[in-house]
Design a protein around this motif. Structure first.
Motif, short mmCIF file in Angstrom:
data_model
loop_
_atom_site.label_atom_id
_atom_site.label_comp_id
_atom_site.label_asym_id
_atom_site.label_seq_id
_atom_site.Cartn_x
_atom_site.Cartn_y
_atom_site.Cartn_z
N LEU A 86 0.81 -1.22 0.00
CA LEU A 86 0.00 0.00 0.00
C LEU A 86 0.84 1.27 0.00
O LEU A 86 0.41 2.30 -0.53
N ASP A 132 -9.61 -8.40 0.12
CA ASP A 132 -9.67 -7.59 -1.10
C ASP A 132 -11.09 -7.16 -1.44
O ASP A 132 -11.56 -7.31 -2.57
N ARG A 181 -7.41 -4.37 -0.71
CA ARG A 181 -8.33 -3.23 -0.71
C ARG A 181 -9.12 -3.11 0.59
O ARG A 181 -9.49 -2.00 0.99
N SER A 182 -9.39 -4.22 1.27
CA SER A 182 -10.08 -4.13 2.57
C SER A 182 -9.25 -3.29 3.55
O SER A 182 -9.79 -2.47 4.29
N PHE A 204 -13.93 -4.01 -1.65
CA PHE A 204 -13.99 -2.55 -1.76
C PHE A 204 -15.46 -2.13 -1.81
O PHE A 204 -16.27 -2.77 -2.47
N ALA A 254 -6.88 -1.10 2.67
CA ALA A 254 -6.80 0.26 2.14
C ALA A 254 -8.01 1.07 2.56
O ALA A 254 -7.89 2.26 2.89
N ALA A 307 -9.03 2.41 -7.31
CA ALA A 307 -8.76 1.57 -6.15
C ALA A 307 -8.15 0.22 -6.55
O ALA A 307 -7.61 -0.48 -5.69
N HIS A 308 -8.22 -0.14 -7.82
CA HIS A 308 -7.68 -1.44 -8.23
C HIS A 308 -6.19 -1.54 -7.94
O HIS A 308 -5.63 -2.64 -7.78
N TRP A 327 -4.73 -1.05 -5.32
CA TRP A 327 -4.50 -1.55 -3.96
C TRP A 327 -4.72 -3.05 -3.84
O TRP A 327 -4.54 -3.61 -2.75
N ARG A 328 -5.17 -3.71 -4.88
CA ARG A 328 -5.38 -5.15 -4.81
C ARG A 328 -4.06 -5.85 -4.54
O ARG A 328 -3.02 -5.43 -5.03
#
Length: 465
Positions: A287, A413, A443-444, A415, A446, A436-437, A439-440
């Motif tokens: 991240l 992951d 993502r949870s 969002f 993030a 936001a992709h 952060w995969r």
């Protein structure tokens, strides 16, 4: 698993983030350790590497008394992978093999015993029975060290079928007898209370975790502050009561259990609630590559994604919108009307009691689906299939399904682009949901940096996710 030379380099560095990911055995001592063990570095030719403690035990090694590899956090792989091995490990940690045998484990996962044994042996170097045996030994050690129960009672509570099996296993795993392992009892512990230390990979933002749980605590079900969390647990053999508190280098866990056979299940639920098996440094390494998130990640190291002690409960809470005043009022009514009293609070209602037609239709639809098995949210369930099944229920919104996936399944992951707090965080950073992709697959995590970006805002967790 890393190549052997890379793994030896990790061993040389004593990197604690790999504790639980693999185990190190030394042929000259007959002992296996966690990678961060402070003992003298063994020669490369004397070292063997194993994917699980059970595999090291099957190879004839015993647990190191110095670093106690049997107490390491679980591998963070299982939530990321969520494959059959990951789901099997969660069920074994929950004590399913002790309750239903290897046949029951295989049936839960939809495999034959032979297929499952082959898969686990390939991935972990040990079959389900060996993995369960290692779990039993750890349970027995906990009970020996924290209770005054006779050793014969501990043997059966830990999941062993005979006293001889209990004695032989502890000698094999720890190189000593149950009597010697027991040692002295901690003073001033009330009878019937287990005092455990829940390990994790540092760093960890316990301030955020406990504030998050306190903000969403349901009166009658939970008693929570920023420094403690107390609630009842519904377990396979009865009820339990847990109190969790932050401590230095671990989470303090006090347990009262109707049946000590539920020790493994109770511990697994607490670990899932606090996301203690995550590897925060792996997540942060990824991240912080995004300059928009880097400051928040570095300001609040070790942020976790709060989970749940009961996926079915989490589903009902998500439908009720637990973070809103109206949702909390509804859930409080459910607790006091349908819950089971225990030690001054209530256990969450069993799903069949929530099929009452007087309740809101989305609640009864979910409770009915869980009661009949139309929807399965257990550790054995496939996340994608569960999501498809949830979509068939009336009145269940997409963001509700995503919340269930994130907190009930521990999916790292997820969002929620429609969540107001997430939208506010994206706007603050000048980003769109489509971006936001990047952060995969985290993502949870993030999102939890988006909605609460760190000091001086932390731990403002009101009305989020």
């Amino acid at each position: 698993m890393l190549a052997d030379e890379d793994t030896y380099a990790v061993l040389r560095s004593r990197d604690g983030r790999f504790d639980g990911r693999f185990f190190v055995a030394v042929v000259t001592t007959g002992v296996y350790c966690r990678p961060s063990c402070p003992a003298a570095l063994p020669k490369r030719e004397n070292v063997r590497f194993y994917r699980s403690s059970a595999a090291a035990l099957e190879a004839g090694f015993r647990a190191c008394k110095r670093c106690r590899p049997d107490t390491t956090p679980g591998s963070p792989e299982w939530n990321v992978r969520a494959d059959v091995t990951g789901r099997a490990m969660q069920l074994i940690a929950d004590g399913l093999v002790d309750r239903e045998g290897v046949g029951g484990l295989a049936a839960k996962l939809g495999y034959s015993e032979r297929q499952l044994r082959r898969q686990l042996t390939t991935d972990l170097g040990a079959g389900p029975q060996a993995l369960a045996r290692a779990q039993r030994a750890a349970n027995a050690r906990t009970l020996l060290e924290t209770t005054d129960l006779p050793a014969s009672e501990i043997a059966f509570a830990a999941g062993f079928s005979t006293i001889r099996q209990f004695n032989d296993t502890l000698r094999k795993v720890y190189g000593t007898t149950p009597t010697a392992l027991r040692g002295s009892r901690p003073a001033n512990h009330p009878p019937g209370v287990l005092h455990l230390r829940l390990a994790y990979r540092p760093p960890i933002d316990l301030t955020y975790l406990f504030a998050y749980l306190a903000e969403r605590a349901i009166p009658g079900l939970e008693e929570a502050t920023t420094t403690s969390y107390r609630r009842a647990l519904t377990l396979p053999h009865g009820l339990g009561l847990v109190t969790l508190r932050p401590a230095k280098a671990y989470v303090s866990c006090e347990l009262r259990l109707d049946d000590y056979k539920d020790l493994a299940a109770a511990v697994r639920r607490c670990r899932r609630l606090l996301d203690l098996d995550a590897d925060p440094r792996d997540i942060a390494d990824h991240l912080t590559q995004d300059p928009h998130l880097a400051d928040s990640v570095m300001a609040t190291p070790g942020r976790r994604v709060p989970g749940t002690v009961d996926p079915a409960e989490m589903a009902i809470r998500a439908i009720a919108n637990e973070e809103t005043p109206a949702g909390k009022t509804l859930l409080t009514h459910l607790i006091h009307t349908y819950g089971t009293p225990v030690h001054g609070i209530h256990a969450f209602p069993l799903m069949h009691t929530l099929t009452d037609p007087d309740l809101p239709p989305p609640i009864t639809a979910m409770a009915t689906a869980l009661t009949t098995g139309t929807v399965n949210l257990g550790p054995e369930a496939d996340r994608d299939q569960a999501e498809r099944d949830l979509r068939t229920l009336p009145g269940i919104q997409e963001d509700t399904i995503a919340r269930i996936r994130m907190r009930a399944f521990g999916d790292p992951d997820v969002f929620l682009p429609a969540d107001p707090a997430v939208q506010e965080g994206l706007h603050r950073l000048g980003l769109t949901a489509q971006q936001a992709h990047r952060w995969r697959p985290w993502r949870s995590y993030a999102m939890h940096h988006l909605i609460t970006p760190g000091p001086p805002h932390c731990p403002n967790v009101r009305g989020l996710l």
